[in-house]
Scaffold this active site. Structure first.
Site, PDB file in Angstrom:
ATOM      1  N   ARG B 183       0.833  -1.200   0.000  1.00  0.00           N
ATOM      2  CA  ARG B 183       0.000   0.000   0.000  1.00  0.00           C
ATOM      3  C   ARG B 183       0.868   1.249   0.000  1.00  0.00           C
ATOM      4  O   ARG B 183       0.598   2.217  -0.712  1.00  0.00           O
ATOM      5  CB  ARG B 183      -0.938  -0.005   1.209  1.00  0.00           C
ATOM      6  CG  ARG B 183      -2.108   0.934   1.044  1.00  0.00           C
ATOM      7  CD  ARG B 183      -3.079   0.821   2.198  1.00  0.00           C
ATOM      8  NE  ARG B 183      -2.456   1.238   3.425  1.00  0.00           N
ATOM      9  CZ  ARG B 183      -2.639   0.647   4.613  1.00  0.00           C
ATOM     10  NH1 ARG B 183      -3.434  -0.402   4.721  1.00  0.00           N
ATOM     11  NH2 ARG B 183      -2.018   1.092   5.682  1.00  0.00           N
ATOM     12  N   SER B 270     -26.505 -30.924   3.276  1.00  0.00           N
ATOM     13  CA  SER B 270     -26.523 -31.680   2.037  1.00  0.00           C
ATOM     14  C   SER B 270     -27.960 -31.721   1.547  1.00  0.00           C
ATOM     15  O   SER B 270     -28.891 -31.789   2.347  1.00  0.00           O
ATOM     16  CB  SER B 270     -26.006 -33.091   2.313  1.00  0.00           C
ATOM     17  OG  SER B 270     -26.514 -34.000   1.364  1.00  0.00           O
ATOM     18  N   LYS B 276     -25.151 -34.607   7.528  1.00  0.00           N
ATOM     19  CA  LYS B 276     -23.783 -34.617   7.012  1.00  0.00           C
ATOM     20  C   LYS B 276     -23.163 -33.247   7.254  1.00  0.00           C
ATOM     21  O   LYS B 276     -23.819 -32.222   7.122  1.00  0.00           O
ATOM     22  CB  LYS B 276     -23.826 -34.921   5.515  1.00  0.00           C
ATOM     23  CG  LYS B 276     -22.468 -35.020   4.874  1.00  0.00           C
ATOM     24  CD  LYS B 276     -22.475 -35.934   3.676  1.00  0.00           C
ATOM     25  CE  LYS B 276     -21.141 -35.892   2.956  1.00  0.00           C
ATOM     26  NZ  LYS B 276     -20.936 -34.674   2.187  1.00  0.00           N
ATOM     27  N   ASN B 278     -20.729 -30.791   5.961  1.00  0.00           N
ATOM     28  CA  ASN B 278     -19.853 -30.344   4.889  1.00  0.00           C
ATOM     29  C   ASN B 278     -19.093 -29.089   5.302  1.00  0.00           C
ATOM     30  O   ASN B 278     -19.698 -28.125   5.780  1.00  0.00           O
ATOM     31  CB  ASN B 278     -20.667 -30.077   3.624  1.00  0.00           C
ATOM     32  CG  ASN B 278     -21.148 -31.365   2.999  1.00  0.00           C
ATOM     33  OD1 ASN B 278     -20.502 -32.395   3.120  1.00  0.00           O
ATOM     34  ND2 ASN B 278     -22.303 -31.313   2.342  1.00  0.00           N
ATOM     35  N   ARG B 309       3.024   1.518 -25.013  1.00  0.00           N
ATOM     36  CA  ARG B 309       1.680   1.205 -24.494  1.00  0.00           C
ATOM     37  C   ARG B 309       1.319  -0.222 -24.887  1.00  0.00           C
ATOM     38  O   ARG B 309       1.382  -0.555 -26.085  1.00  0.00           O
ATOM     39  CB  ARG B 309       0.614   2.169 -25.059  1.00  0.00           C
ATOM     40  CG  ARG B 309      -0.685   2.170 -24.283  1.00  0.00           C
ATOM     41  CD  ARG B 309      -0.596   3.033 -22.983  1.00  0.00           C
ATOM     42  NE  ARG B 309      -0.778   4.465 -23.202  1.00  0.00           N
ATOM     43  CZ  ARG B 309       0.222   5.360 -23.145  1.00  0.00           C
ATOM     44  NH1 ARG B 309       1.462   4.991 -22.907  1.00  0.00           N
ATOM     45  NH2 ARG B 309      -0.039   6.640 -23.316  1.00  0.00           N
TER      46      ARG B 309
END
Lengths: 383, 383, 383, 383
Positions: B183, B270, B276, B278, B309
């Site tokens: 930055r 799911s 389940k 995930n 350019r």
């Protein structure tokens, strides 16, 4: 599997091939093992005499280094063979205990790669300094040589060829600075199997520091077995100058075009057309630059290194780092060769300027050039 | 062509979409034009009142910013429409002379992209700080929680979960440092058509410096129209944390596996299997990281920028920089979300240790963790 | 997160944005769900009336499709919300049982992506046909127009501009063939949670076949949840024409260069130089081609899809496939625009031929051109 | 520069190194030159006896083939040295006239690369057939072996290991088909300096056809000097199996994990931990696959080939094609080695199934497996 695979010539340089020769990689691993033993003594863990014995055993020549490396995919690591080799050279007494003591294969391999990378960065720096000197001379000599600027390959406004060369020189100098910075940041790897340095007890930090001092590498905050940000930074330091060199090479080829002909590059021949002037050095620079970028992607696009050791993402570095540096050195050699043999056609340049065109160097351009020359003096010095 | 193309949700964040909104890009170009006019006054070229009039005209709201951008591929640059817009707001007297005076389209566009990149880097830094704090807490809380180290996905030697978290934290902190450095190195672009700043005469350097001061960006040694090493450094600063986040996300998914279950992540559902679990946040982090790496390659693998350019290699940045930052912010958001909802199962970890296993934290590990905590205090501070 | 992220104009086309609009993706998922229900009836599993009820419920308009997609990263899949939406439209009786019956989220999403890809391939084919017709006209019109061949950007031997255009046309025609082949090979996805189609019992194969028939897609040998070779083939079919278009665009820019000027392209303007002729369409083609190649890499460079469902490597396709097609369509639009407005300067071409140069078209060139014209007739036909 | 650069072992195979040895590349160029002379006779241009003399001269052994290749970057092409070598072997009479007659360097080099690629594709096909047979055996043997399916690395629903193996086998078989198709599509290159075949007059088409017949390659519609779509198709044919092999290797490593242990792979050792089972073959497959993808990118991400001859984008193929094939062959060798030594732990698989779990093989799975076996019989046959 010990045979080096064939490769088309010109995608490396003799200097860089030497750095990455198999014998040199094995030697670097042994340098790690020797320094580790001595560091264990420095840290008060190993008796000095036994550490010296280990170091001496590591320094004896290795008969078939490629055979050592070739065990990698049988045994899972070349270190087992290497450790056996060193151990066999020692009396079956205490010294053997200190061979590879507390280390893991990745410690030896990563550190060896960093030692070779250091030598490789020196080769690249030398090439960049050669290019810098050549660009510096072009900048000074043609400081006020008028030339049409070309944006989108169309005539735009006048500039000078010196300004163009300064525009090539400035990023080159900054790449030199970054290469130097990258070299100064190379770190040893030492963590043992899971990065916990367990076997060294409270002396662990001292061992790492002593090892780093002996190898003149940085001591990292943590082992970096699966934190490859150090490797990415190294790759980036190499890719930068290659991209810039690639831009310069393309510019040379564009300015040498039939119908433009503002400069002439050393000419390759044609197998079918005598007298055709092929810009062979820029072509080599462009070809090897494409290769270099692919080599970089082998590392930077590899899948994440899983938990405490990457599956394959790590091992590809053994192959890709040499290729990265070899192709990079070829890029810079080719660009240097081209710049060294460059002929500027000032008349051709001037002839394209509009009739009403300005006279002399715009003052901003003079200031720009001066600033780049100053940076050159700072980075390259008077040598 | 002004319609924003559809995109699957979750590959950006609200904050980052705002940074890269078309209106914001046009606003940044106008900020450049306003600052340029004032810099011309600062440098003694333009009468102050006329410069102020230009700046005021630049600050009036733009009705249809996307229409401005959409002229790019008709007119060749959005600047013609933008300059007309500003000019039309001024009396047909002297002030008009100073609109976009001595500048080229790339000056306005590159500078605008840097202004937006600055805001984008702040968003990424905030996300990295959030992740750092979460990892810091994990490190401290589970400092001594024993866990098997896993190399090549096989049990190796014991470590602690705190050490694992510290190994995630350390590179994250260094990425914060690099984001900050990136930055601070962002620079204005000002060169005029071919980088020679001809129209400013001897005042050129003062104009560049005044512009940089007003926009709080760096003044570069040279215009960098076709030296994209600054852009590459920016891309690299973004790719680093994304690769590290990707590694952490994969580690989380691996430790959450059925049969391993050393930790639990927030669970997606799911459509076919109730119950389940995930690992949806790590999945999002991994998906967006793949996207981010592709976006980076749009820029870093582009062909060389030709002469004064680049043909297309430059223009792709208008598209790829936003995507790069958007996907990166999604990666970091997803990882932060996952870490925030993480549950550690210390018993499951401990149960895997070999019976004869060590007691307590190896001293090297304690030292490692302390060093990372120290780095955390330095980088993140007490806030 | 439902807001489409901003994007620079010109990196897509209106037609392609429509194909990949969020509403269209949701509609395609519902098309899958409707066809699935009917296929269950076709295969004798579901009562016809209940299947028809499900299909009807799937065909009602969806109020906020983006909100459906936005649930992906909360719920883990957009299918839960979608199935709830459809289910809520049905009486709480038997029909509900057949919604998404036996399917998994990936079945619906992959099939929806293939349906959209089919439409997207049609858009690309149309653009390629437009380009083919323009190149065909150039080939015929300038069949015998002498021009210097340029190898390594140096004058080599004479050729004709017709031969050059034929060299652009031939690969374009083969890309049309490949795009058509890719379209014909698109397959449904149907496997259920782990690809075993358990819920359909012995009727499973019939369900897949009926689904494929209804959607006019191929029935694959196996579900391809983590075998992405079908997706790679699709990506490759898109990348090919983009690379060729990129080569043609660069050639146009090179031939339009100041100092070469063998052709003129439609001219973009400059914000600082009136009268400058910027090759804005080739530039757009080159820029969008760089973007397209990055989008392709998001998919083809993703890490392996793990076991029965990829973590992230799959999800990135939701984002990258649209971008791939959008940028590809922009490439082809820009190239078409450029070819449509191209002006050939036969005198400028002829002026560069060596004095002793050949007269007329070499016979091999005539044969070459004829062969390409014949291929054109075969691929593009008389329409 | 004639020294082959060092390379880490295991990233190629002996068979593939032989294919791409420098001597073999030179031999292939001479095979082109011999076939060209004979084709000139076939087409009625050259006297048969003189053509035979040229062919005989091309077939004499070359003492230092690497020296020939090394001239590339001095002379601009290795063909000048090669043509001199052949010419010097001929009486200074008519035969010399027909050496390299009407051809350009790229004709010889591209055709030679295609001849080597053909041999290389055979090596890859053999490796894929070995893998196919091993996967076929796994599929049959463990057809009904119950195993939990794993989606997102979480237990989903039961499948069988036979079904998993069939899911690996099916894409492998399709890659065999594609490799065969790629081999059958390899084409000669013959165009002369600018692709116009001027020197052959009306016989040009006959020369190309005769050359193609003699070399058993395709005769292309046009010379493809800067239409690289043929090369891209070749690269894609190699990348496909590598990606699939990479997925299989990762799956093996995941199933072999500590805590999962549903299969055992041949074990590499650890330099620090006796008894640890490192999945060294999958690791090698994954590492070499990362390398292969980088090599592919060298070619497919290269900048457009300019006008009638690419600057560098072409030359990089001399280097990248060998690496592509070498690393690909290493991937397939490693995967074959792993599959050959695989041990399945049926009990460990079964133990993870939920108590209420299904009995026997779902009928869809049986059908799937049968279909893949049928494809195997078709592709691999009964040998």
């Amino acid at each position: 599997m010990t045979e080096a695979p064939a490769s088309f010539p010109g995608f490396s340089t003799a200097e860089m091939d030497e750095v990455w020769a198999p014998a040199n990689l094995v030697a670097a691993m042994l340098e790690f093992e020797a320094a580790l033993a001595l560091a264990l003594a420095d840290a008060g863990l190993a008796p000095r005499a036994e550490a010296e014995a280990v170091a001496a055993a590591c320094r004896e020549p290795v008969e078939d280094p490629e055979a050592i490396l070739a065990t990698t995919w049988e045994a899972g690591t070349p270190l087992i063979a290497l450790v056996e080799l060193v151990t066999a050279r020692l009396e079956p007494d205490g010294a053997r205990h200190w061979v590879h003591h507390g280390a893991t294969s990745q410690d030896a391999i990563d550190t060896a790669l960093m030692l070779n990378a250091r030598a490789a960065l020196v080769v690249l720096e030398d090439s960049l300094l050669r290019i810098s000197r050549l660009l510096h001379a072009l900048t000074e000599t043609h400081r006020s040589q008028p030339e049409m600027g070309r944006t989108f390959l169309q005539h735009a406004r006048p500039t000078t060829f010196g300004r163009r060369a300064a525009g090539w020189l400035e990023p080159t100098l900054r790449h030199v600075q970054r290469i130097r910075e990258a070299r100064s940041q190379l770190a040893v790897q030492l963590g043992g199997p899971v990065g916990s340095l367990t076997d060294y007890g409270p002396a662990a930090h001292r061992v790492v520091t002593a090892l780093a001092d002996r190898l003149e590498l940085q001591a990292p905050t943590l082992p970096w077995h699966t934190d490859r940000s150090r490797i990415w930074a190294l790759v980036e330091a190499v890719e930068g100058p290659v991209r810039t060199a690639s831009k310069i090479a393309m510019d040379l080829a564009l300015l040498a075009q039939s119908g433009i002909e503002e400069l002439r590059v050393r000419s390759g021949k044609s197998s079918s057309m005598l007298g055709k002037r092929n810009p062979i050095d820029p072509i080599r620079a462009l070809a090897t630059a494409e290769a270099c970028r692919g080599a970089a992607a082998m590392i930077t696009r590899a899948k994440p290194h899983e938990l405490d050791r990457g599956l394959g993402s790590w091992h590809v570095e053994f192959y890709a780092l040499p290729i990265l540096f070899q192709t990079a050195s070829a890029v810079l050699e080719a660009l240097g060769d081209s710049l060294e043999t460059l002929e500027i056609d000032g008349e051709a340049m001037a002839a394209k300027l509009p009739a009403e065109s300005e006279e002399g160097l715009p003052s901003a351009t003079a200031t720009h050039i001066d600033a780049v020359i100053e940076l050159f003096d700072e980075v390259v010095g008077g040598d």
